[in-house]
Design a protein around this motif. Structure first.
Motif, PDB file in Angstrom:
ATOM      1  N   GLY A 103      33.712 -23.126 -15.078  1.00 32.65           N
ATOM      2  CA  GLY A 103      32.528 -23.198 -13.201  1.00 32.65           C
ATOM      3  C   GLY A 103      31.769 -21.763 -12.690  1.00 32.65           C
ATOM      4  N   ILE A 104      32.438 -20.539 -12.603  1.00 35.45           N
ATOM      5  CA  ILE A 104      32.462 -19.729 -12.663  1.00 35.45           C
ATOM      6  C   ILE A 104      32.148 -18.949 -13.609  1.00 35.45           C
ATOM      7  CG2 ILE A 104      33.552 -17.336 -12.637  1.00 35.45           C
ATOM      8  CD1 ILE A 104      36.164 -18.661 -10.755  1.00 35.45           C
ATOM      9  N   LEU A 105      31.957 -18.701 -15.122  1.00 34.21           N
ATOM     10  CA  LEU A 105      30.968 -18.182 -15.754  1.00 34.21           C
ATOM     11  C   LEU A 105      30.408 -18.731 -16.423  1.00 34.21           C
ATOM     12  CD1 LEU A 105      33.839 -17.418 -19.050  1.00 34.21           C
ATOM     13  CD2 LEU A 105      32.495 -16.584 -17.921  1.00 34.21           C
ATOM     14  N   THR A 106      29.375 -20.240 -16.088  1.00 36.37           N
ATOM     15  CA  THR A 106      28.809 -21.023 -15.979  1.00 36.37           C
ATOM     16  C   THR A 106      27.378 -20.392 -14.760  1.00 36.37           C
ATOM     17  OG1 THR A 106      29.457 -23.349 -16.547  1.00 36.37           O
ATOM     18  CG2 THR A 106      27.838 -23.167 -15.625  1.00 36.37           C
ATOM     19  N   GLN A 107      27.952 -19.851 -13.633  1.00 32.55           N
ATOM     20  CA  GLN A 107      27.766 -19.509 -12.509  1.00 32.55           C
ATOM     21  C   GLN A 107      26.912 -18.477 -13.068  1.00 32.55           C
ATOM     22  OE1 GLN A 107      29.562 -18.791  -9.079  1.00 32.55           O
ATOM     23  NE2 GLN A 107      29.172 -20.975  -8.774  1.00 32.55           N
ATOM     24  N   HIS A 108      27.048 -17.256 -13.821  1.00 36.19           N
ATOM     25  CA  HIS A 108      27.252 -16.039 -14.110  1.00 36.19           C
ATOM     26  C   HIS A 108      26.558 -15.564 -15.676  1.00 36.19           C
ATOM     27  CE1 HIS A 108      29.444 -13.606 -11.093  1.00 36.19           C
ATOM     28  NE2 HIS A 108      30.268 -15.058 -11.409  1.00 36.19           N
ATOM     29  N   ILE A 109      26.687 -16.988 -16.509  1.00 37.61           N
ATOM     30  CA  ILE A 109      26.398 -16.741 -18.554  1.00 37.61           C
ATOM     31  C   ILE A 109      25.001 -18.420 -18.398  1.00 37.61           C
ATOM     32  CG2 ILE A 109      28.471 -15.215 -18.564  1.00 37.61           C
ATOM     33  CD1 ILE A 109      29.032 -17.719 -20.968  1.00 37.61           C
ATOM     34  N   GLY A 110      25.191 -19.343 -18.200  1.00 44.03           N
ATOM     35  CA  GLY A 110      24.282 -20.568 -18.508  1.00 44.03           C
ATOM     36  C   GLY A 110      25.761 -21.595 -19.138  1.00 44.03           C
ATOM     37  N   VAL A 111      25.120 -22.861 -19.003  1.00 44.32           N
ATOM     38  CA  VAL A 111      26.606 -23.192 -19.475  1.00 44.32           C
ATOM     39  C   VAL A 111      26.343 -23.658 -20.935  1.00 44.32           C
ATOM     40  CG1 VAL A 111      26.883 -26.107 -19.723  1.00 44.32           C
ATOM     41  CG2 VAL A 111      25.883 -25.265 -17.628  1.00 44.32           C
ATOM     42  N   ARG A 112      25.005 -23.458 -21.510  1.00 44.65           N
ATOM     43  CA  ARG A 112      24.917 -23.719 -22.905  1.00 44.65           C
ATOM     44  C   ARG A 112      26.148 -22.370 -23.853  1.00 44.65           C
ATOM     45  NH1 ARG A 112      18.984 -24.816 -25.512  1.00 44.65           N
ATOM     46  NH2 ARG A 112      19.195 -27.071 -25.482  1.00 44.65           N
ATOM     47  N   GLN A 113      26.090 -21.060 -23.142  1.00 45.30           N
ATOM     48  CA  GLN A 113      26.501 -19.797 -23.560  1.00 45.30           C
ATOM     49  C   GLN A 113      27.836 -20.488 -22.699  1.00 45.30           C
ATOM     50  OE1 GLN A 113      23.993 -19.667 -21.427  1.00 45.30           O
ATOM     51  NE2 GLN A 113      22.076 -18.516 -23.069  1.00 45.30           N
ATOM     52  N   VAL A 114      28.337 -20.675 -22.160  1.00 47.51           N
ATOM     53  CA  VAL A 114      30.083 -21.641 -21.862  1.00 47.51           C
ATOM     54  C   VAL A 114      30.388 -22.066 -23.145  1.00 47.51           C
ATOM     55  CG1 VAL A 114      31.690 -22.293 -21.128  1.00 47.51           C
ATOM     56  CG2 VAL A 114      29.700 -21.207 -19.732  1.00 47.51           C
ATOM     57  N   PHE A 115      29.723 -22.840 -23.369  1.00 46.66           N
ATOM     58  CA  PHE A 115      29.890 -23.919 -24.842  1.00 46.66           C
ATOM     59  C   PHE A 115      30.480 -22.832 -26.063  1.00 46.66           C
ATOM     60  CE2 PHE A 115      27.990 -28.107 -22.731  1.00 46.66           C
ATOM     61  CZ  PHE A 115      28.888 -28.388 -22.243  1.00 46.66           C
ATOM     62  N   ALA A 116      28.899 -22.001 -26.185  1.00 50.26           N
ATOM     63  CA  ALA A 116      29.115 -21.133 -27.062  1.00 50.26           C
ATOM     64  C   ALA A 116      30.673 -20.554 -27.231  1.00 50.26           C
ATOM     65  CB  ALA A 116      27.773 -20.721 -27.324  1.00 50.26           C
ATOM     66  N   LEU A 117      30.901 -20.329 -26.275  1.00 49.46           N
ATOM     67  CA  LEU A 117      31.616 -19.074 -25.777  1.00 49.46           C
ATOM     68  C   LEU A 117      33.282 -19.889 -26.511  1.00 49.46           C
ATOM     69  CD1 LEU A 117      33.145 -16.294 -25.050  1.00 49.46           C
ATOM     70  CD2 LEU A 117      33.515 -17.166 -22.896  1.00 49.46           C
ATOM     71  N   CYS A 118      33.219 -21.361 -25.960  1.00 50.22           N
ATOM     72  CA  CYS A 118      34.616 -22.009 -26.566  1.00 50.22           C
ATOM     73  C   CYS A 118      34.389 -22.423 -27.356  1.00 50.22           C
ATOM     74  CB  CYS A 118      34.191 -23.348 -25.599  1.00 50.22           C
ATOM     75  SG  CYS A 118      34.387 -22.944 -23.712  1.00 50.22           S
ATOM     76  N   ALA A 119      33.310 -22.647 -28.595  1.00 56.55           N
ATOM     77  CA  ALA A 119      33.918 -22.790 -29.562  1.00 56.55           C
ATOM     78  C   ALA A 119      34.356 -21.479 -30.449  1.00 56.55           C
ATOM     79  CB  ALA A 119      31.832 -23.068 -30.289  1.00 56.55           C
ATOM     80  N   ALA A 120      33.410 -20.565 -30.450  1.00 61.57           N
ATOM     81  CA  ALA A 120      34.042 -19.298 -30.733  1.00 61.57           C
ATOM     82  C   ALA A 120      35.649 -19.466 -31.077  1.00 61.57           C
ATOM     83  CB  ALA A 120      33.085 -18.536 -30.491  1.00 61.57           C
ATOM     84  N   MET A 121      36.311 -19.348 -29.050  1.00 67.37           N
ATOM     85  CA  MET A 121      37.227 -18.945 -28.539  1.00 67.37           C
ATOM     86  C   MET A 121      38.853 -20.431 -29.508  1.00 67.37           C
ATOM     87  SD  MET A 121      37.097 -18.679 -24.886  1.00 67.37           S
ATOM     88  CE  MET A 121      38.845 -18.665 -24.442  1.00 67.37           C
ATOM     89  N   LEU A 122      37.655 -21.258 -29.891  1.00 73.14           N
ATOM     90  CA  LEU A 122      38.385 -22.550 -30.799  1.00 73.14           C
ATOM     91  C   LEU A 122      38.626 -21.862 -32.198  1.00 73.14           C
ATOM     92  CD1 LEU A 122      37.023 -25.416 -29.276  1.00 73.14           C
ATOM     93  CD2 LEU A 122      39.828 -24.805 -29.419  1.00 73.14           C
ATOM     94  N   VAL A 123      37.385 -21.316 -32.569  1.00 73.80           N
ATOM     95  CA  VAL A 123      37.802 -20.826 -34.006  1.00 73.80           C
ATOM     96  C   VAL A 123      38.926 -19.975 -34.232  1.00 73.80           C
ATOM     97  CG1 VAL A 123      36.588 -19.521 -36.094  1.00 73.80           C
ATOM     98  CG2 VAL A 123      35.547 -21.478 -34.768  1.00 73.80           C
ATOM     99  N   VAL A 124      38.723 -18.965 -33.317  1.00 75.19           N
ATOM    100  CA  VAL A 124      40.582 -18.247 -33.359  1.00 75.19           C
ATOM    101  C   VAL A 124      41.076 -18.849 -32.530  1.00 75.19           C
ATOM    102  CG1 VAL A 124      40.541 -15.866 -31.954  1.00 75.19           C
ATOM    103  CG2 VAL A 124      38.367 -15.754 -31.918  1.00 75.19           C
ATOM    104  N   LEU A 125      40.999 -19.916 -32.546  1.00 78.28           N
ATOM    105  CA  LEU A 125      42.341 -20.076 -31.748  1.00 78.28           C
ATOM    106  C   LEU A 125      43.004 -21.117 -33.635  1.00 78.28           C
ATOM    107  CD1 LEU A 125      45.132 -21.195 -29.529  1.00 78.28           C
ATOM    108  CD2 LEU A 125      43.402 -23.277 -29.772  1.00 78.28           C
TER     109      LEU A 125
END
Length: 143
Positions: A103-125
């Motif tokens: 929720g905090i990130l979405t206010q600053h960078i947008g919903v789609r970017q949060v989804f993309a960031l989470c997908a990238a973090m999953l690949v790293v995980l």
């Protein structure tokens, strides 16, 4: 749709996932969530939202069930209650923390970017898990 995907995924695991190793199922689940997030990131349509969330739910089932099995195999019986409750606490804490942080990130960078960031973090995980969490083959020591 995530809940429906989880119901279908759990039943599908019983049918199709019996021959696969639990670690393969967990990595597949993480990959599936990343795919669902990429769909949510790239396609702004209602059908893609439904499909992406269904894939995410199906993939969550591929993580929760096998990971609990892995924990149970590695836990001594006398510690099963403590480890099980800690496992569930970690899951619930991660869910709440994820909602607050997203929720905090979405206010600053947008919903789609949060989804993309989470997908990238999953690949790293997945990469980190494969490198450090997989059991290492043991070589017999000479006597």
């Amino acid at each position: 749709m995530i809940g429906l995907g989880m119901l279908v995924g759990i039943n599908g695991l019983n049918t199709f996932g019996k021959k696969l190793k639990d670690t393969v199922l967990v990595y597949s689940g993480l990959c599936g969530i990343a795919v669902g997030l990429v769909i949510l990131t790239l396609l702004p349509h209602l059908w893609s939202t439904i499909l992406g969330n269904l894939i995410i739910g199906f993939s969550v089932a591929g993580i929760i069930v096998p990971s609990q099995t892995l924990f149970q195999k590695a836990t001594p019986p006398e510690l099963m209650g403590r480890v099980g409750s800690t496992f569930m606490s970690i899951i619930f804490t991660a869910q709440i923390s994820g909602l607050v942080l997203s929720g905090i990130l979405t206010q600053h960078i947008g919903v789609r970017q949060v989804f993309a960031l989470c997908a990238a973090m999953l690949v790293v995980l997945m990469a980190v898990g494969k490198i450090w969490m997989e059991p290492k083959p043991t070589t017999p020591q000479p006597a």
